[in-house]
Design a protein around this motif. Structure first.
Motif: not given
Length: 934
Positions: A228-256
């Motif tokens: 919902s947030l990504t849709e809202a930011v796209k529809n809003a006038e002057r807003s931005q969402l910046v999210a960090s996504i890990p690449e390494s397994d050490i940050e990702i963790g296990g199954e969850a």
């Protein structure tokens, strides 16, 4: 002129120089900055931008944010995706400080470029909502601006709009269900421009995976909110969402973590633009800016960089090809004072480790290195891989924390430390020790190979990379090449194959080999050396036989030239009168077993140098050890790599033993004698590692005429006149050979064939005559003189005849035939096929009819003179050649008076030593030497 040390051109930041930094300082924490609790370099926007290098990716991120909140063509959704420690949080911090409004554009270094790229003249501001997933507890409520919130959406609303903003999502927050996109759009439009920074989102959602009844809501509710947030930011006038996504397994963790990452990437991936804040080539700019102050002396800085490129240009075969390209000079300048090769090793070899944290890990490690080098007053022009002080506890701890515990022992023993083998190698070799060559090579190999696993198809650092990691201008590359070879021979954990080198925690077979080598019995070692010496005997040169390591009884007492190779433990040294070699050689020379030896002049000896024995014995032990390992590969349960190593080790050691053996046998011992004086040994060095002892001895005795294979009749006649027939008219030819083979004061011939060839030549030149026998009346039967008319026999009857006696008998025979009415045909009196040349008797009468000379015939030349320059090193050989090719042709002429004089001139610019003056003066006291002075 020496290059200026890096410490005089640039200085570390005070916290690095003094060691007051904390490793945690290199980990940017967005939550602490928002709370106002971070270190000044992260908390204060001016300090932050002063120490931050704005990479191309970071500039694009900031410019895009400015465009987005000013209504231009920006990106509403941005995903930051790098490996652990790759700059995601740092990039968010830059965005937070840039648009928060706490500092102006001219106060924050580098923001001018951002404004230009965004095509704006003034820096805008925005409201921020910051979520750090690791700082939130999903099982508890959070106070935000005095408002109690339960969920991420409640938290974000309270940050952006306070109580008014929270009211928009209050119902959803109280029930822990995701609000709709429309509510979120309203929130962003009312309280915009708004920027939402979400760091560690995967870590947060991982905590609620599979857990129900939490205030934060369910796993599905949170992922619905993200959508919902990504849709809202796209529809809003002057807003931005910046999210960090890990690449390494050490940050990702296990199954969850994997489940959360997959859902988040699928949700955000529909709309986001992916940004990688730090490119690999920009990493060293970040490190340099964070750890060092600006360059103080740009001229000296450029001189150092150019000197290194000149080193690479002048030695193209020693360094990688990219070092000679123009861009490499630019890399040197940008990375200064750290060599680009060190950055390459850290980013290419160490950064892929899951827990290294990429740029953050490099910062932590290099801070420790620079601090140690600074306080130890390192004066190198650059910091290279070979400069890393792995013996410093703080440096070692920072690097080894990323490797298994077993690496500690490897570094202690084989890389760097007070008792390490590379240090011992440096201390034992002045050439290495002056520049710590072995330690620098060991450090470089470790930095480029330790992170690599055994599963890699191609392991290790190439030789060119090793040289690149150690060599500095004005240092000889060959020293490091030799140090690398020495390390290969000595280290337990160093491997090499196909000109690549690497360390491993598993010991190579060298330790097993060394243990076995130390246990080899001395008799086995000596037996192996004797076996190798026996393999050299088939190629015996001019010797009729070669006897390796014999007892005196093993050497036949025969009249053929023989080379005796003394035992490897029977060594000799220069100016040693009673060496084991001379003692053993004299015993063999004088006796065969218990019986006196007759043919002493047929023996020549080769002995090892005493000083070379240790090297030969040590390498022979290693060969035997490798050989035993190769034979026991199954019993030792060796893998394929170890089997190849064993075979390669045996081959290399085998070659080295051959070289050591040739080097060790470097003394030629030749017995000589003057009349009945004591035996004197001519001791001659025959150095060289490429030829066997037999080949070296054969070449030396031939060159110095110590073993004669072709002899001049003039020299034979000199020996006869001086020693053998004296007042006799003739001498038995077999007796001549017996004397030559027996007495050390006579010339040494290879065998009797040489004597017989000399006799034939002497008959032709009338140096002497030959007869098959002598009858009771003293007449010579089968006399040959002037030409060879029959066979030459070496027996009890044949004799050599003095030339006047031979001429007299031939004259008498000619007169008798003339008186009987049978004159000789004219052609029989000429030299050549039909007869012999006229010969002048001691009384001055010419015998033998020769062709008459007419009064008008031109006068024949009566005098010859010539000067020959002899090679002082090979005077014996050159003199023999002159006698054979020139002198003997005159001595054979009737009524010829031949003089041969040797004139010696020696000029020594440094002066003649006293011992040489004494020896030469004593040797010149013989009657044959006169008119001397020194």
């Amino acid at each position: 002129m020496p290059l200026t040390p890096w410490r005089e051109i640039v200085t570390p930041h005070p916290d690095v120089a003094t060691g007051r930094y904390h490793q945690a300082e290199f980990a940017a924490n967005l939550g602490e900055v928002v709370a106002g609790n971070a270190e000044p370099e992260y908390q204060d926007p001016i300090d932050f931008f002063a120490r931050t290098y704005l990479t191309a990716g970071m500039r694009r991120l900031l410019a895009t944010a400015v465009k987005q909140i000013t209504g231009k063509d920006g990106e509403p959704i941005v995903q930051l995706k790098t490996a652990f420690g790759g700059g995601k949080t740092h990039s968010m911090l830059a965005l937070y400080h840039l648009l928060r409004g706490n500092a102006s554009a001219d106060q924050m270094e580098g923001t001018g470029q951002i404004l230009d790229e965004a095509e704006v003249t003034e820096l805008p501001t925005a409201r921020f909502a910051v979520i750090v997933g690791t700082a939130l507890n999903p099982s508890r409520t959070e106070k935000v601006n005095g408002i109690t919130t339960r969920t991420l959406w409640g938290n974000i609303a309270a940050q952006l709009g306070g109580q008014d903003g929270y009211e928009i999502v209050k119902a959803a927050d109280k029930k822990s269900i995701a609000p709709g996109a429309n509510d979120l759009t309203t929130l962003l439009n009312e309280f915009g421009p708004a920027i939402i920074l979400i760091d560690e989102l995967v870590a947060y959602t991982r905590n609620i995976y599979g857990v129900k009844g939490l205030p934060a809501g369910s796993f599905d509710a949170n992922l619905t909110f993200v959508q919902s947030l990504t849709e809202a930011v796209k529809n809003a006038e002057r807003s931005q969402l910046v999210a960090s996504i890990p690449e390494s397994d050490i940050e990702i963790g296990g199954e969850a973590g994997k489940a959360a990452l997959e859902r988040i990437q699928h949700t955000i991936g529909r709309l986001e633009g992916i940004w990688r804040p730090v490119d690999a080539d920009e990493g060293f700019e970040i490190v340099r800016r964070r750890l060092f102050s600006p360059v103080k002396n740009q001229t000296a800085h450029d001189a150092v960089c150019r000197a290194f490129t000149q080193l690479y240009d002048e030695n193209p075969s020693d360094f990688p090809v990219e070092c000679r390209d123009a861009p490499y000079l630019d890399r040197l300048r940008r990375a200064y004072p750290i060599h680009p090769e060190l950055f390459d090793r850290l980013y290419e070899d160490w950064s892929p480790l899951d827990n290294f944290q990429k740029t953050r890990g490099v910062l932590r490690f290099m801070a420790a290195v620079i601090h140690h080098l600074w306080i130890s007053e390192d004066r190198a022009p650059l910091i290279l891989p070979g400069s890393i002080p792995l013996d410093a506890p703080r440096v070692r701890e920072e690097l080894l924390r990323y490797l298994p515990e077993s690496w500690n022992a490897v570094v202690d023993k084989d890389v760097d430390g007070d008792r390490s083998e590379p240090r011992a190698i440096d201390e034992g070799n002045t050439r290495f020790g002056e520049i710590s060559a072995a330690r620098r090579v060991a450090r470089t190999i470790f930095m480029g190979s330790a992170p690599h696993g055994s599963g890699q198809a191609v392991r290790g650092l190439e030789e060119m990379r090793i040289r690149l990691g150690v060599a500095q201008p004005d240092e000889h590359v060959s020293v490091f090449n030799d140090a690398t070879k020495r390390l290969t021979d000595r280290l337990t954990h160093l491997y090499t194959r196909a000109q690549r080198y690497w360390y491993d925690t598993h010991p190579n077979l060298r330790r097993t080999m060394e243990d076995r080598a130390a246990k080899q019995e001395p008799e086995i070692v000596e037996s192996e050396i004797v076996r190798r010496l026996r393999q050299q005997t088939p190629r015996r040169g001019d010797f009729k036989a070669v006897h390796p390591c014999p007892s005196s009884a093993d050497v036949p007492d025969e009249s053929t030239a023989r080379l005796v190779i003394l035992s490897p433990t029977t060594g000799h040294q220069a100016r040693t009168q009673n060496s084991a070699a001379l003692t053993t050689a004299l015993e063999i020379l004088e006796k065969r077993g218990e019986l006196p030896r007759t043919y002493r002049n047929m023996l020549i000896f080769v002995a090892p140098d005493t000083g070379e024995w240790d090297f030969l014995e040590r390498e022979t032990r290693r060969y035997l050890a490798w050989d035993s390992i190769v034979q026991e590969v199954e019993a030792l349960n060796l893998d394929a790599n170890q089997r190849r190593e064993a075979v390669r080790g045996k081959e290399q050691s085998n070659d080295t033993v051959g070289i050591r053996l040739n080097e060790a046998y470097s003394w030629l011992l030749v017995p000589t004698q003057e009349g009945t004086d004591p035996i004197v040994w001519e001791e001659t060095r025959i150095p060289g590692s490429q030829e066997t002892a037999v080949a070296k001895a054969a070449a030396k005795v031939r060159d110095d005429a110590q073993l004669i294979t072709k002899w001049s009749p003039v020299l034979l006649k000199m020996e006869l006149d001086n020693w053998l027939w004296k007042e006799e008219s003739h001498i038995n030819l077999k007796r001549v050979w017996e004397c030559l083979a027996t007495y050390l004061y006579l010339s040494r011939l290879r065998d009797s064939d040489v004597l017989l060839d000399t006799v034939r030549e002497g008959i032709k030149t009338q140096a002497f005559g030959y007869a098959n026998s002598v009858d009771d009346t003293g007449r010579y039967n089968g006399l040959q003189f002037g030409s060879v008319g029959g066979s030459i026999y070496l027996d009890d009857e044949s004799v050599l005849v003095k030339p006047d006696e031979a001429a007299a008998q031939l004259e008498a025979d000619a007169t008798a035939k003339s008186d009987s009415g049978h004159p000789q045909p004219p052609e029989s009196t000429s030299i050549g096929q039909g007869g012999r040349a006229p010969y002048t008797t001691p009384g001055g009468q010419t015998t033998g009819a020769g062709p008459e000379t007419s009064p008008t015939e031109a006068a024949k030349p009566k005098r010859f003179y010539g000067t020959v320059n002899l090679d002082p090193i090979r005077a014996g050989r050159d003199a023999q050649q002159v006698i054979t090719e020139v002198v003997q042709h005159f001595t054979g002429l009737p009524n010829a008076n031949v003089e041969v004089t040797i004139e010696i001139q020696a000029k020594v610019s440094d002066g003649v030593p006293d011992d040489v003056v004494r020896i030469v003066t004593e040797n010149c006291r013989t009657p044959a030497v006169h008119d001397t002075g020194i």
